[in-house]
Design an enzyme around this catalytic site. Sequence first.
Site, short mmCIF file in Angstrom:
data_model
loop_
_atom_site.label_atom_id
_atom_site.label_comp_id
_atom_site.label_asym_id
_atom_site.label_seq_id
_atom_site.Cartn_x
_atom_site.Cartn_y
_atom_site.Cartn_z
N ARG A 59 -1.92 66.83 -33.89
CA ARG A 59 -2.55 67.31 -35.12
C ARG A 59 -3.47 66.28 -35.75
O ARG A 59 -4.63 66.56 -36.06
CB ARG A 59 -1.47 67.67 -36.17
N THR A 60 -2.94 65.07 -35.98
CA THR A 60 -3.70 64.08 -36.74
C THR A 60 -4.98 63.70 -36.01
O THR A 60 -6.06 63.62 -36.61
CB THR A 60 -2.83 62.82 -36.97
N LYS A 87 -3.92 45.67 -20.16
CA LYS A 87 -4.14 44.40 -19.46
C LYS A 87 -3.81 43.21 -20.35
O LYS A 87 -4.13 42.08 -20.02
CB LYS A 87 -5.60 44.32 -19.00
N ARG A 109 -3.91 54.87 -35.58
CA ARG A 109 -2.47 55.17 -35.50
C ARG A 109 -1.86 54.10 -34.62
O ARG A 109 -2.37 53.81 -33.53
CB ARG A 109 -2.21 56.55 -34.91
N HIS A 137 2.07 57.47 -43.71
CA HIS A 137 1.15 58.44 -43.08
C HIS A 137 0.42 59.11 -44.25
O HIS A 137 0.70 60.26 -44.60
CB HIS A 137 1.97 59.44 -42.27
#
Length: 310
Positions: A59-60, A87, A109, A137
């Site tokens: 969703r986000t 890496k 995020r 959030h």
Amino acid sequence: MNQLSIRHLTGIRGLTRNDLDLIFQTAKGFKEVINRPIKKVPSLRDITIANLFFENSTRTRLSFELAEKRLSADVVNFSAGSSSVKKGETLVDTVNNILAMKVDLVVIRHPHPGAPDFLARKLDTVVVNAGDGTHEHPTQALLDAFSLLERLGDLEGKNVAIVGDIRHSRVAISNILCLKLMGANVRVCGPKTLIPKHIQTLGVEVSHDLDETLLWCDVANMLRIQLERQERGSVPYFPSLREYAMQYGLNNERMNRIDRPITIMHPGPINRGVEITSDVADSAHSIILDQVENGVAIRMAVLYLLTAKG
Ligand code: CP
């Protein structure tokens, strides 16, 4: 005031009531825009935004990308899984390399609490938190409050219950901070093991009884059991999902015991049959899909207001 008091959106903490009102008022305008046949406006033409997702999202991520495209921004997307992070590249090196490509704003995020604040201190660009570990959030809380305002008109004095896995939930923390700023009464409800010890310091009530809480509340926000964050050695936070659903799952039988309608929310993704059954999630009381729709308008408002500030 038609300007935000903040340069970055790393959490609800730090926002004022005026900031919230400005974001909601701007989102209302953008919601009209995205319901028109031509859904795009040129507001962020010549602005480049990087979406940096170091943790999974449906969703986000889609909602931010759609919001950016509706505002005519140029968009680049980054997933940790397919990047040079694998890496051994550090967060700051990764982001600095992306910024060297002349990016104006980053949406991030990250599984580690505080990662967006860290970047905001280190980098000369606007940072928006799309969820950082168990910390915050903010855009989820904003879209939740906006959806409630649409349904209830006003949040002053309304009783909002946040139910379930509060311990692991950035959504719960951001929602509590936002709802308190809006004048709502907030109660968290769930098993003792999933409620952090000092949660009352945020000005919330605590209950372990869902049926009593449903009689108290105008709104029940049913949180996802975060199955990926339940590890704590050999002792689980609750005996089984079946037992959790019996004690804290919202189903029609429980809804039928309440004598008045309440509004049902869920930030997604839903564990159907665990924290909420399908008949409740898909009922007329539920505003779950309104939350998703409003996510685009809220994120358009946040991006527009932060870039307008420069
Ligand atoms: N509500 C929410 O943050 O969902 P995603 O994890 O799918 O982005």
